[in-house]
Write a protein that holds these residues in place. Structure first.
Motif, PDB file in Angstrom:
ATOM      1  N   PHE A  28       0.812  -1.217   0.000  1.00 30.68           N
ATOM      2  CA  PHE A  28       0.000   0.000   0.000  1.00 30.68           C
ATOM      3  C   PHE A  28       0.848   1.270   0.000  1.00 30.68           C
ATOM      4  CE2 PHE A  28      -2.771   3.208   1.999  1.00 30.68           C
ATOM      5  CZ  PHE A  28      -3.863   3.119   1.158  1.00 30.68           C
ATOM      6  N   GLU A  29       1.964   1.241   0.695  1.00 29.18           N
ATOM      7  CA  GLU A  29       2.791   2.454   0.781  1.00 29.18           C
ATOM      8  C   GLU A  29       3.395   2.845  -0.560  1.00 29.18           C
ATOM      9  OE1 GLU A  29       5.153   3.007   4.641  1.00 29.18           O
ATOM     10  OE2 GLU A  29       4.913   0.826   4.520  1.00 29.18           O
ATOM     11  N   SER A  30       3.555   1.870  -1.444  1.00 30.74           N
ATOM     12  CA  SER A  30       4.172   2.165  -2.738  1.00 30.74           C
ATOM     13  C   SER A  30       3.165   2.546  -3.815  1.00 30.74           C
ATOM     14  CB  SER A  30       4.986   0.948  -3.210  1.00 30.74           C
ATOM     15  OG  SER A  30       4.127  -0.175  -3.419  1.00 30.74           O
ATOM     16  N   ILE A  31       1.868   2.577  -3.466  1.00 30.47           N
ATOM     17  CA  ILE A  31       0.854   2.978  -4.442  1.00 30.47           C
ATOM     18  C   ILE A  31       1.034   4.457  -4.775  1.00 30.47           C
ATOM     19  CG2 ILE A  31      -1.631   3.349  -4.771  1.00 30.47           C
ATOM     20  CD1 ILE A  31      -2.154   0.878  -3.121  1.00 30.47           C
ATOM     21  N   PRO A  32       0.978   4.822  -6.061  1.00 32.14           N
ATOM     22  CA  PRO A  32       1.103   6.248  -6.439  1.00 32.14           C
ATOM     23  C   PRO A  32       0.168   7.116  -5.607  1.00 32.14           C
ATOM     24  CG  PRO A  32       1.053   4.863  -8.390  1.00 32.14           C
ATOM     25  CD  PRO A  32       0.787   3.961  -7.229  1.00 32.14           C
ATOM     26  N   SER A  33       0.692   8.211  -5.093  1.00 37.98           N
ATOM     27  CA  SER A  33      -0.071   8.976  -4.098  1.00 37.98           C
ATOM     28  C   SER A  33      -0.239  10.445  -4.455  1.00 37.98           C
ATOM     29  CB  SER A  33       0.609   8.856  -2.722  1.00 37.98           C
ATOM     30  OG  SER A  33       1.965   9.264  -2.814  1.00 37.98           O
ATOM     31  N   LEU A  53     -13.630  -0.962  -5.514  1.00 36.72           N
ATOM     32  CA  LEU A  53     -13.311   0.024  -4.478  1.00 36.72           C
ATOM     33  C   LEU A  53     -12.236   0.963  -5.001  1.00 36.72           C
ATOM     34  CD1 LEU A  53     -13.807   0.891  -1.527  1.00 36.72           C
ATOM     35  CD2 LEU A  53     -11.932  -0.629  -0.863  1.00 36.72           C
ATOM     36  N   ASP A  54     -12.540   2.260  -5.006  1.00 33.17           N
ATOM     37  CA  ASP A  54     -11.589   3.290  -5.416  1.00 33.17           C
ATOM     38  C   ASP A  54     -11.000   3.951  -4.185  1.00 33.17           C
ATOM     39  OD1 ASP A  54     -12.077   2.757  -8.029  1.00 33.17           O
ATOM     40  OD2 ASP A  54     -13.141   4.616  -8.481  1.00 33.17           O
ATOM     41  N   VAL A  55      -9.670   4.044  -4.159  1.00 29.75           N
ATOM     42  CA  VAL A  55      -8.981   4.666  -3.032  1.00 29.75           C
ATOM     43  C   VAL A  55      -8.103   5.798  -3.545  1.00 29.75           C
ATOM     44  CG1 VAL A  55      -7.321   4.325  -1.172  1.00 29.75           C
ATOM     45  CG2 VAL A  55      -9.003   2.542  -1.672  1.00 29.75           C
ATOM     46  N   TYR A  56      -8.290   6.974  -2.976  1.00 33.45           N
ATOM     47  CA  TYR A  56      -7.431   8.131  -3.249  1.00 33.45           C
ATOM     48  C   TYR A  56      -6.469   8.243  -2.076  1.00 33.45           C
ATOM     49  CZ  TYR A  56     -10.900   9.535  -6.771  1.00 33.45           C
ATOM     50  OH  TYR A  56     -11.753   9.578  -7.851  1.00 33.45           O
ATOM     51  N   THR A  57      -5.250   7.756  -2.273  1.00 34.14           N
ATOM     52  CA  THR A  57      -4.314   7.679  -1.146  1.00 34.14           C
ATOM     53  C   THR A  57      -3.881   9.053  -0.639  1.00 34.14           C
ATOM     54  OG1 THR A  57      -2.444   7.471  -2.656  1.00 34.14           O
ATOM     55  CG2 THR A  57      -3.479   5.430  -1.892  1.00 34.14           C
ATOM     56  N   ARG A 121      -4.209   9.724   6.396  1.00 31.77           N
ATOM     57  CA  ARG A 121      -3.153   8.917   5.793  1.00 31.77           C
ATOM     58  C   ARG A 121      -2.137   8.477   6.841  1.00 31.77           C
ATOM     59  NH1 ARG A 121      -0.610   7.834   0.939  1.00 31.77           N
ATOM     60  NH2 ARG A 121       1.670   7.760   1.060  1.00 31.77           N
ATOM     61  N   ASP A 122      -1.771   9.392   7.734  1.00 31.88           N
ATOM     62  CA  ASP A 122      -0.749   9.033   8.724  1.00 31.88           C
ATOM     63  C   ASP A 122      -1.279   8.040   9.754  1.00 31.88           C
ATOM     64  OD1 ASP A 122      -2.419  10.633  10.216  1.00 31.88           O
ATOM     65  OD2 ASP A 122      -0.984  12.254  10.501  1.00 31.88           O
ATOM     66  N   GLN A 123      -2.616   7.918   9.835  1.00 31.69           N
ATOM     67  CA  GLN A 123      -3.197   6.932  10.743  1.00 31.69           C
ATOM     68  C   GLN A 123      -2.978   5.515  10.228  1.00 31.69           C
ATOM     69  OE1 GLN A 123      -7.456   7.087  11.000  1.00 31.69           O
ATOM     70  NE2 GLN A 123      -7.572   5.847  12.870  1.00 31.69           N
ATOM     71  N   LEU A 124      -2.871   5.384   8.894  1.00 27.02           N
ATOM     72  CA  LEU A 124      -2.745   4.061   8.284  1.00 27.02           C
ATOM     73  C   LEU A 124      -1.338   3.756   7.787  1.00 27.02           C
ATOM     74  CD1 LEU A 124      -6.057   4.029   6.198  1.00 27.02           C
ATOM     75  CD2 LEU A 124      -5.694   3.274   8.548  1.00 27.02           C
ATOM     76  N   ILE A 125      -0.563   4.801   7.454  1.00 30.93           N
ATOM     77  CA  ILE A 125       0.742   4.565   6.842  1.00 30.93           C
ATOM     78  C   ILE A 125       1.895   5.033   7.741  1.00 30.93           C
ATOM     79  CG2 ILE A 125       2.115   4.993   4.743  1.00 30.93           C
ATOM     80  CD1 ILE A 125      -0.314   5.275   3.168  1.00 30.93           C
ATOM     81  N   TYR A 126       1.581   5.616   8.857  1.00 30.67           N
ATOM     82  CA  TYR A 126       2.631   6.053   9.776  1.00 30.67           C
ATOM     83  C   TYR A 126       3.560   4.867  10.085  1.00 30.67           C
ATOM     84  CZ  TYR A 126       4.807   8.532  13.671  1.00 30.67           C
ATOM     85  OH  TYR A 126       5.701   9.145  14.490  1.00 30.67           O
ATOM     86  N   PRO A 127       4.881   5.104  10.191  1.00 29.70           N
ATOM     87  CA  PRO A 127       5.841   3.983  10.358  1.00 29.70           C
ATOM     88  C   PRO A 127       5.508   3.009  11.480  1.00 29.70           C
ATOM     89  CG  PRO A 127       7.008   6.016   9.945  1.00 29.70           C
ATOM     90  CD  PRO A 127       5.567   6.395  10.083  1.00 29.70           C
ATOM     91  N   PHE A 128       4.844   3.477  12.519  1.00 26.67           N
ATOM     92  CA  PHE A 128       4.578   2.588  13.651  1.00 26.67           C
ATOM     93  C   PHE A 128       3.120   2.125  13.710  1.00 26.67           C
ATOM     94  CE2 PHE A 128       8.063   5.426  14.921  1.00 26.67           C
ATOM     95  CZ  PHE A 128       9.067   4.485  15.101  1.00 26.67           C
ATOM     96  N   THR A 129       2.355   2.395  12.670  1.00 29.95           N
ATOM     97  CA  THR A 129       0.962   1.971  12.679  1.00 29.95           C
ATOM     98  C   THR A 129       0.858   0.468  12.517  1.00 29.95           C
ATOM     99  OG1 THR A 129      -1.213   2.295  11.710  1.00 29.95           O
ATOM    100  CG2 THR A 129       0.621   2.225  10.192  1.00 29.95           C
ATOM    101  N   THR A 130      -0.213  -0.077  13.010  1.00 29.08           N
ATOM    102  CA  THR A 130      -0.447  -1.522  12.866  1.00 29.08           C
ATOM    103  C   THR A 130      -1.552  -1.802  11.854  1.00 29.08           C
ATOM    104  OG1 THR A 130      -1.973  -1.438  14.757  1.00 29.08           O
ATOM    105  CG2 THR A 130       0.317  -2.084  15.201  1.00 29.08           C
ATOM    106  N   ALA A 131      -1.889  -0.784  11.041  1.00 26.02           N
ATOM    107  CA  ALA A 131      -2.948  -0.975  10.052  1.00 26.02           C
ATOM    108  C   ALA A 131      -2.477  -1.853   8.899  1.00 26.02           C
ATOM    109  CB  ALA A 131      -3.415   0.371   9.514  1.00 26.02           C
ATOM    110  N   LEU A 132      -1.184  -1.797   8.588  1.00 27.84           N
ATOM    111  CA  LEU A 132      -0.645  -2.581   7.474  1.00 27.84           C
ATOM    112  C   LEU A 132      -0.121  -3.911   7.995  1.00 27.84           C
ATOM    113  CD1 LEU A 132       1.275   0.161   5.464  1.00 27.84           C
ATOM    114  CD2 LEU A 132      -1.101  -0.543   5.274  1.00 27.84           C
ATOM    115  N   THR A 136       0.252  -4.731   3.611  1.00 30.99           N
ATOM    116  CA  THR A 136      -1.071  -4.843   2.987  1.00 30.99           C
ATOM    117  C   THR A 136      -2.120  -4.130   3.829  1.00 30.99           C
ATOM    118  OG1 THR A 136      -0.544  -6.964   1.936  1.00 30.99           O
ATOM    119  CG2 THR A 136      -2.877  -6.447   2.249  1.00 30.99           C
ATOM    120  N   LEU A 137      -2.882  -3.262   3.174  1.00 30.29           N
ATOM    121  CA  LEU A 137      -4.028  -2.628   3.818  1.00 30.29           C
ATOM    122  C   LEU A 137      -5.282  -3.383   3.406  1.00 30.29           C
ATOM    123  CD1 LEU A 137      -5.145  -0.242   5.521  1.00 30.29           C
ATOM    124  CD2 LEU A 137      -5.552   0.945   3.353  1.00 30.29           C
ATOM    125  N   THR A 138      -6.051  -3.823   4.397  1.00 29.44           N
ATOM    126  CA  THR A 138      -7.277  -4.592   4.141  1.00 29.44           C
ATOM    127  C   THR A 138      -8.486  -3.756   4.540  1.00 29.44           C
ATOM    128  OG1 THR A 138      -6.156  -6.707   4.494  1.00 29.44           O
ATOM    129  CG2 THR A 138      -8.562  -6.688   4.655  1.00 29.44           C
TER     130      THR A 138
END
Length: 236
Positions: A28-33, A53-57, A121-132, A136-138
């Motif tokens: 997910f982090e490497s998806i064009p943003s 599902l459309d996601v605007y990162t 975005r930082d809630q899901l991709i922040y370095p210490f988040t447990t969302a990924l 992989t973001l589900t």
């Protein structure tokens, strides 16, 4: 890789009749943003209808700074569908990080609905988040079609009864003919001819099973069957 859900016990009433699908965005982090640009999932089936599902990162143009936008897209051709839906993201410990549910049904007809400010975005991709989970973001997508807009398993109107009624007295399709005459009326008017009634053997045999009328239907239908001593209006 496949995902399957096993339910133990009765689901809560608030989720009754809902169907869910898990949509995985790997790496997910490497998806064009770039802001205003989205990435779409492959089309998936839910409730008998096709979705994506459309996601605007980086969010839509109208999204708040730092927010991501999520939209459910209706991809099936044909009749539209009205439904409620929900997006839900959990962390790796199954704790809900963010969740949004529509408060009313949306009408889908090859369009999309969702939230332009779904999650930070930082809630899901922040370095210490447990969302990924290993990058992989589900997203759990839940959908509940309206009862009045259930076009998923389309059941056409049954015209059988109407067509049977329309075939009554149809000379072209009848395979048995009755000539009905009331003896009393004949006595009053000797020249009165019997009333001709066109019918169908199969219908009579089904509706008048084990009766004299059903037995009459076994006769050859080429010649009219005389019925005497009955008022034609009562016979029909």
């Amino acid at each position: 890789m496949t995902d399957a859900a096993v339910h133990v016990g009765i689901p809560p009433e608030e989720w009754e009749c809902w169907e869910s699908r898990l949509v995985h965005f790997h790496h997910f982090e490497s998806i064009p943003s770039e802001k205003g640009h989205s990435v779409s999932s492959p089309i998936f089936e839910c409730c008998g209808t096709e979705w994506a599902l459309d996601v605007y990162t980086r969010g839509e143009v109208s999204s708040k700074e730092g927010m991501m936008a999520f939209y459910l897209c209706h991809c099936s051709r044909g009749a539209p569908i009205s439904a409620k839906f929900c997006f839900l993201i959990r962390d790796t410990t199954d704790r809900i990080l963010t969740k949004k549910v529509t408060t009313y049904s949306h009408n889908f007809a090859n369009n999309s609905c969702g939230w332009r400010d779904f999650a930070r975005r930082d809630q899901l991709i922040y370095p210490f988040t447990t969302a990924l989970n290993h990058g992989t973001l589900t997203i759990e997508v839940r959908i509940k079609p309206d009862d009045n807009h259930c076009c998923l398993n389309f059941i056409p109107k049954n015209e059988c009864a109407r067509n049977i009624l329309l075939s009554f007295m149809d000379k072209n399709t009848a395979d048995i003919v009755f000539e009905v005459q009331d003896d009393a009326s004949k006595a009053r008017a000797a020249d009165r001819s019997p009333v001709v009634i066109y019918a169908h053997k199969l219908i009579l045999q089904l509706c008048a099973k084990d009766s004299a009328l059903a037995t009459i239907c076994e006769a050859d239908g080429k010649k009219p069957v005389p019925i005497k001593g009955i008022d034609p209006h009562l016979f029909t």
